[in-house]
Enzyme design. Structure first.
Site, PDB file in Angstrom:
ATOM      1  N   MET A 137     -44.851  -3.877  21.120  1.00 46.41           N
ATOM      2  CA  MET A 137     -44.453  -3.173  19.904  1.00 46.41           C
ATOM      3  C   MET A 137     -44.903  -1.702  19.882  1.00 46.41           C
ATOM      4  O   MET A 137     -44.739  -1.022  18.872  1.00 46.41           O
ATOM      5  CB  MET A 137     -44.996  -3.909  18.669  1.00 46.41           C
ATOM      6  CG  MET A 137     -44.514  -5.372  18.570  1.00 46.41           C
ATOM      7  SD  MET A 137     -42.704  -5.527  18.589  1.00 46.41           S
ATOM      8  CE  MET A 137     -42.522  -7.089  19.472  1.00 46.41           C
ATOM      9  N   MET A 147     -53.780   2.693  21.563  1.00 41.64           N
ATOM     10  CA  MET A 147     -53.438   1.713  22.601  1.00 41.64           C
ATOM     11  C   MET A 147     -53.450   2.350  23.992  1.00 41.64           C
ATOM     12  O   MET A 147     -53.787   1.685  24.975  1.00 41.64           O
ATOM     13  CB  MET A 147     -52.063   1.087  22.320  1.00 41.64           C
ATOM     14  CG  MET A 147     -52.003   0.237  21.061  1.00 41.64           C
ATOM     15  SD  MET A 147     -53.414  -0.888  20.824  1.00 41.64           S
ATOM     16  CE  MET A 147     -53.326  -1.901  22.320  1.00 41.64           C
ATOM     17  N   GLU A 148     -53.086   3.612  24.058  1.00 42.37           N
ATOM     18  CA  GLU A 148     -53.101   4.316  25.354  1.00 42.37           C
ATOM     19  C   GLU A 148     -54.534   4.427  25.879  1.00 42.37           C
ATOM     20  O   GLU A 148     -54.784   4.240  27.082  1.00 42.37           O
ATOM     21  CB  GLU A 148     -52.466   5.709  25.207  1.00 42.37           C
ATOM     22  CG  GLU A 148     -50.946   5.698  25.184  1.00 42.37           C
ATOM     23  CD  GLU A 148     -50.342   5.109  23.899  1.00 42.37           C
ATOM     24  OE1 GLU A 148     -51.078   4.942  22.904  1.00 42.37           O
ATOM     25  OE2 GLU A 148     -49.129   4.812  23.903  1.00 42.37           O
ATOM     26  N   ASP A 169     -60.933  -5.331  41.054  1.00 40.15           N
ATOM     27  CA  ASP A 169     -60.103  -5.636  42.219  1.00 40.15           C
ATOM     28  C   ASP A 169     -60.742  -5.137  43.512  1.00 40.15           C
ATOM     29  O   ASP A 169     -60.734  -5.834  44.522  1.00 40.15           O
ATOM     30  CB  ASP A 169     -58.726  -4.988  42.049  1.00 40.15           C
ATOM     31  CG  ASP A 169     -57.829  -5.199  43.251  1.00 40.15           C
ATOM     32  OD1 ASP A 169     -57.746  -6.351  43.729  1.00 40.15           O
ATOM     33  OD2 ASP A 169     -57.206  -4.231  43.724  1.00 40.15           O
TER      34      ASP A 169
END
Lengths: 160, 160, 160, 160, 160, 160
Positions: free
Chosen positions: A77, A114-115, A129
């Site tokens: 959204m 959100m960024e 990772d």
């Protein structure tokens, strides 16, 4: 909208991308942090890497910046936002804790919380990772918004 | 590679995508978890949403599944992996805590730990995004691998 | 699964990417079609374009092929599939109707119906985009699977 | 196909993604190179950057590796390929020339020449981007395949 | 451009992304519809799904919204547009027909017709994907623009 | 910033996306060129293709335009930019040389040099891809900026 209701739902109760066309264009910033907890040995290896040409944090930083630009592609959204700045930095909180901080800016009708959160998350996942061969138990202990400024809903500064 | 060295670096000390061409194709699974900490009021709103046609968790679930497929596009040194299953579930741990769990499968030469971790973080970020109007202080806590199976390096099961 | 239940839902009733790890790798093909309905004048303009160096259909064809490769990024529960062939062709059904057909192949554990359908719709949307200045009322009609082969569920051939 | 005809065209003369479903899965490698020509002062600045924590080449390397994974999304008729290795290295050819080399591997039905070429060009474009404030006239020269191995069409080794 | 010529072609007759830099920034909206035709049994299953936590339409809705944001990545000559709103809704037209409607808004120099059309198409394809195990013959019967407002070329309202 | 320092590095010496929020919105253009060197026979085949419905250059042109829109997804420190025009053209420089030129426009706070360079590179790589069956030795001989206009740093016109 009152403080007690969720946005992102239309009249049918379904999710939608909320209408921001009437909101004002203003300068907006957001900062977020993620804290990684790992073995002291792992953090030592990352630290040594910093001395070399290619290091874990250099890759994590690129990953975080690129992820900030993909936010609206990842979070359903979220509106696409023209980012004007993304900066990521790393800081050792202790012998076993590494902080990733991101600051993001735009001049637009909606904010960049959100960024900033997506940037620190992607950077932290990249650290995981690149170190998982030696430390699979590493944890991203906390991801949270530090502050946001700009926009009608007012500024937010996390109490420390 | 011994247990004490980071992979992902080539002879010049720079990062690279490690060569997995000699590894065996086997069934591989991974499970990861993230825990969201929020106001009891926020979790109550999410819970009510479940009763409606479109709810926060339905959107977060789609976001998590789609993010799992984007893992190699987000995490620089990850190999593209043909995922054969992605499943996400939500569970309330307490009145203020919500767990997001992902399980991922492949039959391939390298594992899917990053896909499981990426799925839970994207789902958690989506929950944050859809609730941030009422609870900007919400925290994504304890993002971690629960277990992995398959592959030469052996299984991993997090001690509880 | 019996013939009367929807897949794509897990035990909680939520959507998931279904487990295909136990399915057999076989050759699989799918073909789909979309029919564009437009003014005779618009189709005439497209037809003339074919004579030139850059034409509407050449762009639509590239769009369709590239979209087939993006299917698992567009359709949430689709598995990423290693496509081995994508071909798109155009045929005039009448003075006002243009057919777009796609055939897709893979050798994998799940089928390519969605890839064929995504290819024809993206190609058709591209035709619309390039002609909308002259014919906004154009309709994309009858997007449907023509046939699929391979896989345990059996072949499908649309009755004509 | 004889040696004198272009592939990628179907019976109508339109481009398509060629059918590779009958080709054999074999180990395949490709190596490509790009040479950047710049002011000696610019190369000196890049060189100094190497000594620091975050340098131009570290970012360019990540860009190249990530671009290799996006090849089939950029080059319309390329098949998606499960890459098993991507490695990028940099070498100074002279005081004003910097070489970027990429080696890519897969075990698949088609080769990775385009992935190697895409990797070096993305890395070179990133170097340009990060240096363009001081040297807009920089040129990316001699982007070319160095060698490929594997597959029915035979190996290729560029004459030097 | 007169009403009788296709845009998107440059002087050589090749396709290009048309220059919109001189167009005015105005509020623009578009609405599009897609109609799915299926077995009554299939629609009944979708309807029951609505009662559950995760339903076909919830996934289709997220797919449609996310696809709207990918429009310029799918349709070659489309400009990237800062969308300010995307909303999707579903309505049963009959026992065997389901309508998907999308409304999209922007404040920009070019319109959002393609975004609305892409949204309904992706949502419809997602419905197909999630139901194809029980109803492969399902058809996307019509995809069309309902209306657009804003911009120099004038409003469009489909005659009913 | 003086003319002698690289941007894109933050205080820690790490790369970041530079802050452009204080820069002025102005009209900006950029043009770039790539030159392909190939066998005369290969260029002859491309030329013949122009006469047909689907030709190498039509595909390359679409690839270049779509790549321009992906620039900020490929080049890590590039800002997302709302492109208002992308145009690509091809010109034979000799019997064995083909030029690809791109012109890009925006009205924004930062320039489009990277978009123009990315466009010609992707177009040139596509030509290589579609001709590599007959001419693996083909070289992208030079990729360079031709000119840029707009913005505070002044215009750039390459000396010829």
């Amino acid at each position: 909208m009152t403080d007690s209701q969720l946005t992102h739902f239309n009249a049918e109760g379904r999710a939608h991308m909320v209408d921001v066309s009437e909101k004002n264009t203003t300068d907006r910033t957001a900062a977020a942090i993620a804290t990684l907890k790992m073995d002291a040995h792992t953090l030592e290896l990352i630290r040594q890497g910093k001395m070399k040409k290619g290091d874990v944090l250099a890759v994590a930083q690129v990953a975080g910046i690129m992820a900030a630009k993909k936010t609206s592609d990842l979070i359903p959204m979220c509106h696409p936002i023209p980012l004007t700045k993304v900066d990521i930095s790393f800081q050792e909180r202790s012998d076993t804790e590494l902080d990733v901080t991101a600051t993001v800016k735009t001049t637009y009708v909606t904010g960049v919380e959100m960024e900033a959160l997506t940037a620190v998350t992607a950077a932290a996942l990249t650290v995981y990772d690149m170190c998982k061969a030696v430390d699979k138990a590493m944890v991203i202990a906390e991801v949270k918004l530090l502050e946001k400024t700009g926009g009608k809903s007012g500024d937010f500064h996390r109490a420390t």
